[in-house]
Design an enzyme around this catalytic site. Structure first.
Site, PDB file in Angstrom:
ATOM      1  CD  GLU A  87      -7.182  -4.380  -1.181  1.00 12.63           C
ATOM      2  OE1 GLU A  87      -6.697  -4.355  -0.053  1.00 12.63           O
ATOM      3  OE2 GLU A  87      -6.563  -3.964  -2.198  1.00 12.63           O
ATOM      4  N   GLY A 122       0.908  -0.405   5.437  1.00 21.10           N
ATOM      5  CA  GLY A 122       1.448  -1.288   6.469  1.00 21.10           C
ATOM      6  C   GLY A 122       0.493  -2.361   6.960  1.00 21.10           C
ATOM      7  CB  THR A 182      -0.981  -0.048   1.197  1.00 22.99           C
ATOM      8  OG1 THR A 182      -1.649  -1.297   1.219  1.00 22.99           O
ATOM      9  CG2 THR A 182      -2.005   1.040   1.206  1.00 22.99           C
ATOM     10  CB  SER A 207      -5.909  -1.867   8.423  1.00 19.08           C
ATOM     11  OG  SER A 207      -6.295  -3.128   8.859  1.00 19.08           O
TER      12      SER A 207
HETATM   13  N1  GLY Z   1      -5.051  -4.174   2.038  1.00 13.35           N
HETATM   14  C1  GLY Z   1      -4.687  -3.254   3.036  1.00 13.35           C
HETATM   15  C2  GLY Z   1      -5.851  -2.653   3.706  1.00 13.35           C
HETATM   16  O1  GLY Z   1      -6.829  -2.378   3.063  1.00 13.35           O
HETATM   17  O2  GLY Z   1      -5.836  -2.432   4.892  1.00 13.35           O
END
Ligand code: GLY
Length: 590
Positions: free
Chosen positions: A448, A496, A411, A476
């Site tokens: 995702e 992260g 990310t 997150s």
């Molecule tokens: N894939 C990272 C998040 O959406 O938290």
């Protein structure tokens, strides 16, 4: 203009790279730390008119050029995201999703837009289970078409530009198109990540041809062109998202690629893409000290969990205790464990499952949770005490079992403030580093859907974050704007995985309570506690706290903690920016 290039990409000091372990959430960190720039010792960048803090110098430059030519913060964000998808392809791009938190200076309004990926209409709660109903191993689920959700980023970029853009849509594509056509210099971080991921990158011919030309991983300093990405950009800029991405040639290629990966095919079809919609959500704000900390609500757990940590820890005098006191970290660590217990039980896409959203942030609820930290012996909470709480519901309460989903760090996050005072806080992702490893049209498709819980039920009780058709996996990501007296004072966020929450909460506490400037707050060592183990950032002063924290009863792990915090503080009209020394980002300002 004051440019803070640290010492640019050429001076990145490559750190040692931990070996990849197999399929274990805590030991696998695909987008790992690769470098520490000299920013760590630096002072923050200051500006009077505008500022960008972005994870890659090319993208920061594209955004700065837009702002210099009188574009808006939103224009700059669109240009930056399109470049990030090219130069930092492992982290975000057109094949992924993103959340925007935006402050509009003219109306004084804060808006959050949800560009999260959606599960295909054909998906079932058993998507990530084998024939026996057991959860798949993580990378067996990730690599291939199964993990790919309908991308949200192209629709989000178009929506935010339609609402708040000033410059023509197609003009914002120029920097990315030019770099894709003429080539860009591969960064040390990209080289290191490709090197580590060679086996998985080789499973799909287009991905392998791009990242492993002639069978060899990309080399830092080499020039890389991406004509396929230039063509995708041309279709999107000319025809718009509906025709130029979610329909037509790009959509057909996405669906064909996802379905034809025979080892692990996916379920995405053309109508999933055609039906994709960005959603405006109500910002989730929580009071902390004199400010209101605002961010993205469900399907993200970001703002709720950051808000819970601050709301619980705010019952103690962190300012007085200070950053070097283990007692501060006992409070922050146990506040975080309690917040993560609630997150695992209650947080998911609230379009699909009822959530006690307001109840989770009620001051009396958080104060009661804080009482749990007030033990007589001052020891860390025992495992048994760390259970989800009983927040109030606006409607009949629903029973959920605890979630078991992995989120690994990749990310990207950027912060932008323009000369009108508009502010962008945007976190963007394709989930795991290099996503599903499927490449189409010069960009990588996300994985995702593995942010959903692989288990759908526990002893017959449903898990809130289970897979359902059309649902958005819990995130997150915590793009945040801290407001005071109706105006932004801090724009912050990070990549992260689920550690994002701890990185953002720590940076807010370091800035607000411990009086660090924004660069120091970002650079300060990470101590993250989600599920009991206290993760302390290796090669920093955090590691020195290990004996004290162990005495308090924690199991401590000293490890790489690869945030990518980018932030802008606004103090008396001055812009003060910081970029995370753990990645390659920079701050540019005027
Ligand atoms: N894939 C990272 C998040 O959406 O938290």
């Amino acid at each position: 203009m004051r440019a803070f290039f640290a010492t640019a990409l050429t001076t990145l000091l490559l750190g040692s790279l931990p070996a990849l372990a197999q399929q274990a959430a805590d030991s696998v960190a695909p987008e790992i730390g690769t470098a520490q720039t000299k920013k760590q010792a630096g002072t923050p960048v200051r500006g009077k008119k505008w500022m960008v803090a972005i994870a890659n110098p090319y993208a920061a430059q594209a955004a700065a050029d837009v702002l210099r030519s009188d574009g808006s913060a939103i224009d700059a964000a669109v240009a930056a995201q399109l470049v990030l998808g090219l130069v930092e392809p492992q982290s975000s791009g057109l094949g992924g999703g993103a959340f925007l938190v935006y402050f509009d200076a003219e109306s004084g309004k804060l808006t959050t837009l949800d560009g999260r990926e959606t599960a295909p209409a054909a998906a079932t709660p058993r998507l990530f289970q084998n024939q026996a109903g057991e959860p798949l191993k993580f990378y067996d689920a990730v690599v291939g078409g199964r993990s790919v959700g309908t991308p949200g980023t192209p629709a989000l970029l178009e929506e935010m530009h339609a609402r708040w853009g000033k410059q023509p849509w197609d003009k914002l594509f120029a920097p990315a198109k030019q770099l894709a056509t003429q080539g860009f210099v591969v960064s040390p971080r990209l080289e290191a990540l490709v090197e580590l991921d060679q086996v998985r990158l080789s499973v799909h011919p287009k991905t392998a041809a791009y990242f492993l030309p002639d069978g060899e991983p990309l080399k830092a300093g080499s020039t890389l062109k991406n004509p396929a990405y230039a063509e995708t950009l041309a279709r999107l800029s000319k025809n718009g998202a509906k025709e130029g991405f979610y329909g037509g040639e790009t959509a057909k290629s996405v669906v064909a690629t996802v379905g034809s990966f025979t080892a692990n095919p996916g379920l995405l079809n053309l109508s999933d893409l055609a039906n994709y919609q960005t959603r405006e959500r109500k910002p989730v704000c929580s009071d902390y000290q004199e400010v209101s900390v605002c961010g993205m609500g469900p399907p993200s757990s970001g703002a709720l969990t950051v808000g819970q940590i601050l709301g619980i820890a705010g019952n103690f005098d962190l300012k007085e205790l200070g950053p070097e006191n283990p007692e501060s970290w006992r409070i922050v660590g146990d506040a975080s464990r309690l917040a993560f217990a609630d997150r695992g039980r209650y947080m998911a896409d609230s379009d699909f499952v009822p959530m006690p959203t307001k109840g989770l942030l009620k001051p009396d609820y958080l104060s009661a949770r804080a009482d749990l930290l007030d033990s007589e012996d001052g020891m860390a909470m025992t495992g048994d005490a760390v259970t989800p709480g009983d927040p109030s519901w606006d409607h009949a309460a629903v029973d959920y079992a605890d979630d078991v989903s992995l989120e690994l760090p990749s990310t990207t996050h950027f912060a932008i403030v323009d000369s009108q005072g508009n502010a962008v806080s945007m976190t963007s992702t394709i989930e795991n580093a290099f996503g599903s490893r499927l490449m189409v049209g010069g960009f990588l498709l996300n994985n995702e859907l593995t942010d959903f819980s692989f288990k759908s039920h526990d002893n017959g009780v449903p898990i809130a974050n289970r897979v359902e058709p059309g649902k958005r996996p819990r995130s997150s990501m915590a793009p945040t704007i801290v407001m005071k007296d109706g105006k932004p004072v801090l724009v912050i966020g990070s990549p992260g995985g689920s550690r994002i929450i701890g990185y953002v909460a720590k940076t807010i506490i370091a800035y607000l309570d411990w009086g660090m400037d924004i660069q120091a707050a970002i650079s300060s060592p990470h101590l993250v506690n989600r599920f009991g183990t206290y993760d302390l950032e290796e090669n920093t002063d955090a590691a020195n706290l290990a004996p004290e924290l162990e005495k308090l009863g924690y199991e401590v792990k000293i490890r790489d903690l690869n945030s990518g915090l980018h932030g802008i503080a606004i103090e008396n009209g001055e812009l003060i920016g910081g970029a995370d020394p753990r990645r390659e980002g920079i701050v540019l300002a005027e």
